[in-house]
Design a protein around this motif. Structure first.
Motif, PDB file in Angstrom:
ATOM      1  N   VAL A   1      32.647  29.182  41.293  1.00 13.80           N
ATOM      2  CA  VAL A   1      32.976  30.273  40.374  1.00 13.80           C
ATOM      3  C   VAL A   1      32.822  29.904  38.906  1.00 13.80           C
ATOM      4  O   VAL A   1      33.205  30.665  38.048  1.00 13.80           O
ATOM      5  N   THR A   2      32.278  28.743  38.631  1.00 14.63           N
ATOM      6  CA  THR A   2      32.176  28.332  37.230  1.00 14.63           C
ATOM      7  C   THR A   2      31.443  29.362  36.396  1.00 14.63           C
ATOM      8  O   THR A   2      31.894  29.746  35.315  1.00 14.63           O
ATOM      9  N   TYR A   3      30.321  29.844  36.913  1.00 16.49           N
ATOM     10  CA  TYR A   3      29.524  30.796  36.146  1.00 16.49           C
ATOM     11  C   TYR A   3      30.274  32.100  35.934  1.00 16.49           C
ATOM     12  O   TYR A   3      30.398  32.594  34.816  1.00 16.49           O
ATOM     13  N   SER A   4      30.813  32.642  37.005  1.00 17.76           N
ATOM     14  CA  SER A   4      31.508  33.919  36.911  1.00 17.76           C
ATOM     15  C   SER A   4      32.749  33.822  36.048  1.00 17.76           C
ATOM     16  O   SER A   4      33.039  34.727  35.267  1.00 17.76           O
TER      17      SER A   4
ATOM     18  N   LEU B   1      32.900  38.358  34.269  1.00 12.04           N
ATOM     19  CA  LEU B   1      34.290  38.507  34.661  1.00 12.04           C
ATOM     20  C   LEU B   1      35.084  39.236  33.590  1.00 12.04           C
ATOM     21  O   LEU B   1      35.939  40.070  33.889  1.00 12.04           O
ATOM     22  N   GLU B   2      34.791  38.942  32.342  1.00  8.51           N
ATOM     23  CA  GLU B   2      35.479  39.642  31.252  1.00  8.51           C
ATOM     24  C   GLU B   2      35.136  41.122  31.269  1.00  8.51           C
ATOM     25  O   GLU B   2      35.996  41.982  31.056  1.00  8.51           O
ATOM     26  N   THR B   3      33.872  41.426  31.553  1.00  7.56           N
ATOM     27  CA  THR B   3      33.465  42.835  31.627  1.00  7.56           C
ATOM     28  C   THR B   3      34.141  43.535  32.792  1.00  7.56           C
ATOM     29  O   THR B   3      34.571  44.689  32.676  1.00  7.56           O
ATOM     30  N   LEU B   4      34.256  42.835  33.915  1.00  9.39           N
ATOM     31  CA  LEU B   4      34.912  43.426  35.077  1.00  9.39           C
ATOM     32  C   LEU B   4      36.381  43.716  34.795  1.00  9.39           C
ATOM     33  O   LEU B   4      36.930  44.710  35.271  1.00  9.39           O
ATOM     34  N   ARG B   5      37.016  42.849  34.026  1.00  6.76           N
ATOM     35  CA  ARG B   5      38.405  43.107  33.652  1.00  6.76           C
ATOM     36  C   ARG B   5      38.503  44.401  32.844  1.00  6.76           C
ATOM     37  O   ARG B   5      39.402  45.220  33.045  1.00  6.76           O
TER      38      ARG B   5
ATOM     39  N   ASN C   1      33.925  44.756  51.530  1.00  3.98           N
ATOM     40  CA  ASN C   1      34.172  44.535  50.104  1.00  3.98           C
ATOM     41  C   ASN C   1      34.589  45.803  49.383  1.00  3.98           C
ATOM     42  O   ASN C   1      34.540  45.873  48.153  1.00  3.98           O
ATOM     43  N   ILE C   2      35.006  46.802  50.138  1.00  6.19           N
ATOM     44  CA  ILE C   2      35.589  48.015  49.561  1.00  6.19           C
ATOM     45  C   ILE C   2      37.012  48.104  50.081  1.00  6.19           C
ATOM     46  O   ILE C   2      37.236  48.146  51.296  1.00  6.19           O
ATOM     47  N   LEU C   3      37.970  48.091  49.176  1.00  7.06           N
ATOM     48  CA  LEU C   3      39.378  48.026  49.545  1.00  7.06           C
ATOM     49  C   LEU C   3      40.049  49.386  49.368  1.00  7.06           C
ATOM     50  O   LEU C   3      39.714  50.136  48.443  1.00  7.06           O
ATOM     51  N   ILE C   4      41.001  49.676  50.250  1.00  7.51           N
ATOM     52  CA  ILE C   4      41.729  50.937  50.209  1.00  7.51           C
ATOM     53  C   ILE C   4      43.148  50.661  49.709  1.00  7.51           C
ATOM     54  O   ILE C   4      43.853  49.811  50.250  1.00  7.51           O
ATOM     55  N   PHE C   5      43.551  51.405  48.676  1.00  6.97           N
ATOM     56  CA  PHE C   5      44.861  51.221  48.059  1.00  6.97           C
ATOM     57  C   PHE C   5      45.746  52.441  48.331  1.00  6.97           C
ATOM     58  O   PHE C   5      45.409  53.296  49.141  1.00  6.97           O
TER      59      PHE C   5
ATOM     60  N   PHE D   1      33.420  40.181  43.403  1.00  2.00           N
ATOM     61  CA  PHE D   1      32.288  40.107  42.477  1.00  2.00           C
ATOM     62  C   PHE D   1      31.806  38.664  42.297  1.00  2.00           C
ATOM     63  O   PHE D   1      31.294  38.298  41.240  1.00  2.00           O
ATOM     64  N   GLY D   2      31.969  37.859  43.336  1.00  2.00           N
ATOM     65  CA  GLY D   2      31.637  36.442  43.231  1.00  2.00           C
ATOM     66  C   GLY D   2      30.181  36.156  42.953  1.00  2.00           C
ATOM     67  O   GLY D   2      29.849  35.136  42.355  1.00  2.00           O
ATOM     68  N   ILE D   3      29.265  37.044  43.404  1.00  2.00           N
ATOM     69  CA  ILE D   3      27.839  36.790  43.174  1.00  2.00           C
ATOM     70  C   ILE D   3      27.210  37.892  42.312  1.00  2.00           C
ATOM     71  O   ILE D   3      25.996  38.062  42.316  1.00  2.00           O
ATOM     72  N   SER D   4      28.030  38.634  41.592  1.00  2.00           N
ATOM     73  CA  SER D   4      27.491  39.692  40.735  1.00  2.00           C
ATOM     74  C   SER D   4      26.673  39.091  39.590  1.00  2.00           C
ATOM     75  O   SER D   4      26.852  37.929  39.217  1.00  2.00           O
ATOM     76  N   ARG D   5      25.767  39.894  39.055  1.00  2.00           N
ATOM     77  CA  ARG D   5      24.879  39.432  37.982  1.00  2.00           C
ATOM     78  C   ARG D   5      24.708  40.505  36.927  1.00  2.00           C
ATOM     79  O   ARG D   5      24.758  41.706  37.220  1.00  2.00           O
ATOM     80  N   VAL D   6      24.474  40.057  35.707  1.00  2.00           N
ATOM     81  CA  VAL D   6      24.155  40.964  34.603  1.00  2.00           C
ATOM     82  C   VAL D   6      22.639  41.042  34.476  1.00  2.00           C
ATOM     83  O   VAL D   6      21.956  40.007  34.482  1.00  2.00           O
ATOM     84  N   ILE D   7      22.108  42.246  34.412  1.00  2.00           N
ATOM     85  CA  ILE D   7      20.664  42.409  34.222  1.00  2.00           C
ATOM     86  C   ILE D   7      20.387  42.694  32.750  1.00  2.00           C
ATOM     87  O   ILE D   7      21.233  43.229  32.030  1.00  2.00           O
TER      88      ILE D   7
END
Length: 652
Positions: A260-263, A269-273, A348-352, A362-368
């Protein structure tokens, strides 16, 4: 007492000791309080390892002492046997002293008496040694029996502890929210931990929901019992826990720092927050902490995953459609920030609470860089059976691959199909395994079920899982499709269609549009084997009303019936729905004292008329929507329904 009787007594003593192992005085089973349960009223076995050991030692000592007593008894016998010859020798001397007239006994007689006694002594010594050896063997057997008893008691203690823990969990579930039904029902809220003191014990007892936990920091804590593990992947494990206070439930993801170093340190990760704060359909992040060689990511705790929720028999179609809408809305928010998820799937879709679905993991998400440049990558990551064919073709090869948003759109399309069909995969013929499914995706051989081929869902998904990536719609465009609309928006759309056509009667395109509507509907009816005359698809009460209404209109206008009759075309159906919306009060009062208000027709208050027509003609809105993608047919009333769509969905 004879040697044989002493031996019997020693053996009896040994058996008596071994048959009554000493019971310990205290109970030490995870300090669990007494609880009412299936064993209530019964005296539970008490277990204390130290006391058991002491008891066992006492037994061993008692058993070892028994042979010593036997040996002593045998020695006494030996001594007694040895002294008899002396007494026998002394007796003749005494007789010689007292009576001189009797001649002395010959020494040979005395020797004859001594020789048998000496032989008996040797035999007795041999017997004693045999008895000692047997006693030693018996003591070893008794020690083995005692050890087996100790192990059995320890096993019973472990079983008893498990029963007590199960009773604690059951008690906790029954004490929690009254809305809970069953912990196994994924559609019910997860149990909320509360501290409930045990009133059955005079000692201070732990809470009924006491669970072992690991404190990462003062704010990050997760549980370590078996039920705490929520999921496990190749490089991470997710545990149930809490953030700051126990009432703020959280999911704690434990990963290797290298994973997770990159994320963790990148813009993603900041954007996801930020996205989680602005979008209700992206899981919220509480904190991220790196300690030693582990990284801890703290997120909202969900009730269950979409993968598990859809298999519940109580899940309704409206719930499924809402979750699909939520997931698409979450992806639209991510793509608006040029972030690709890369691993969209039901797990990877959670129900609340309130049945809200959120994107997670979002462990392997990427910015394009942009929609045109994408994100070049050397490694194609994701879950094989949810990936698009263009990615699978270069999977595990040295070929370069460029990520675009349409990668996620394909995965989301498969997820929506899986959701709405309650567990079926679009590229599986039934029970196909992952290898076969991946092969079907690469070769692009989807398996469209007959029951959905001519539905709004099918029309949407054929665009989202299009074999050509560039023809897949963006998430924002997909959300404009009628599949995601509620009934109010659908009826508003039908009203807009009739209004724009009515206001465009003098335009050249109006006539062309009406012709295309009729031809498209005919193609649909031929494909789905449906009657082209929509009036025949109505219930008998509605058909009777239509007959009455045709005559009523003709009488008022004094025109022939055929001129005022609602015809068989789709446009006439839309026209009738619009007229009912505007005149339903007069129609209901005039026609047979409100017969249309019957429950099986429009309901007591007439509010079910929209549901009635959309259920009878589910294809109607989608057929019209795909036709009016052509801008030349649209008027002012229809423009809001096509804010982004540029003819992405095929016409029937």
């Amino acid at each position: 007492m004879s040697g044989r009787s002493k031996k019997s007594k020693a053996t009896a003593t040994t058996k008596e000791i071994s048959s009554k192992p000493e019971q310990s005085k205290s109970t030490n089973i995870t300090n669990a309080p007494k609880q009412a349960g299936p064993n209530s009223g019964k005296k539970q076995p008490t277990v204390n390892a130290q006391n058991q050991g002491t008891s066992a030692n006492k037994q061993n000592q008692a058993i070892i002492k028994t042979p010593q007593k036997q040996a002593s008894s045998s020695n006494e016998q030996n001594q007694a046997s040895t002294s008899n010859p002396q007494k026998q020798e002394t007796s003749p001397n005494k007789q010689n002293t007292e009576t001189t007239s009797k001649p002395p006994k010959q020494p040979n007689a005395t020797n004859k008496q001594n020789q048998p006694n000496t032989g008996n002594t040797q035999k007795q010594a041999t017997n004693i040694n045999s008895q000692k050896q047997a006693a030693t063997n018996n003591s070893q057997k008794q020690a083995a029996i005692i050890n087996a008893q100790k192990q059995k008691i320890e096993t019973n203690a472990q079983k008893q502890a498990a029963i007590i823990n199960a009773q604690k969990q059951k008690a906790s579930t029954s004490i929690n929210s009254p809305s809970q039904k069953s912990a196994t029902n994924p559609l019910n809220p997860a149990p909320v931990d509360k501290t409930i003191p045990n009133k059955n014990s005079g000692n201070q007892a732990p809470s009924s929901t006491s669970r072992p936990e690991k404190k990462v920091t003062n704010n990050i804590i997760y549980y370590t019992d078996k039920k705490a593990q929520l999921g496990k992947g190749g490089s991470s494990t997710v545990y149930e826990g809490y953030f700051e206070v126990p009432t703020r439930k959280a999911a704690v993801k434990v990963c290797d720092i290298s994973y997770v170093t990159y994320s963790a340190k990148s813009k993603e990760l900041e954007t996801l927050r930020k996205l989680a704060n602005n979008c209700p359909n992206i899981v919220g992040y509480f904190a991220t902490e790196d300690i030693s060689d582990k990284s801890y990511i703290v997120m909202e705790l969900a009730k269950f995953t979409l993968e598990h929720a859809i298999l519940n028999e109580k899940t309704t179609t409206d719930m499924l459609q809402q979750w699909c809408t939520n997931a698409t809305n979450g992806l639209m928010a991510m793509h608006a920030e040029n972030i690709l998820h890369r691993d969209i799937k039901p797990a990877n879709i959670l129900i609340f609470e309130n049945n809200i679905a959120k994107l997670a993991d979002f462990g392997i998400s990427r910015v394009i860089q942009s929609d045109t440049k994408g994100a070049p990558t050397d490694a194609v990551l994701g879950t094989g059976i949810w990936m698009p064919p263009e990615a699978l073709r270069v999977f595990e090869t040295d070929q370069k691959f460029v990520l675009f948003k349409n990668f996620d759109i394909f995965s989301l399309g498969l997820t929506i199909f899986f959701t709405m069909t309650k567990g079926r995969h679009l590229f599986s013929a039934g029970n196909d395994g992952p290898v076969k499914i991946i092969s079907n995706i690469i070769n692009y051989t989807p398996n469209w079920p007959t029951e959905i081929k001519c539905t709004s869902l099918c029309n949407l998904l054929k665009a989202m899982v299009n074999k050509k990536p560039k023809l897949r719609p963006d998430a924002s465009v997909a959300l404009e499709h009628p599949f995601f609309w509620d009934n109010k928006k659908r009826i508003d759309f039908l009203w807009a269609v009739t209004s724009d056509l009515k206001n465009a009667t003098k335009a050249m395109d109006a006539s062309t549009c009406k012709t295309e509507i009729t031809q498209t509907h005919d193609r649909f009816c031929n494909s789905s084997r449906t009657d082209k005359n929509w009036r025949l698809r109505l219930c008998q009460d509605m058909q009777d009303f239509m007959t009455w209404k045709d005559k009523n209109r003709a009488d008022k206008s004094k025109l022939p019936l055929e001129n005022k009759k609602y015809g068989n075309s789709l446009l006439k159906l839309v026209e009738f729905i619009r007229d009912y919306r505007e005149h339903y009060k007069d129609w209901n009062e005039t026609y047979e004292n409100g017969k249309l208000k019957m429950e099986k027709v429009f309901g007591a208050d007439g509010a079910k008329y929209v549901e009635y027509f959309l259920t009878k003609f589910p294809e109607m809105v989608t057929i019209l929507y795909t036709i009016f993608q052509d801008e030349k047919y649209r008027g002012v009333h229809l423009k809001p329904f096509y804010a982004l769509n540029k003819a992405c969905f095929e016409k029937w």
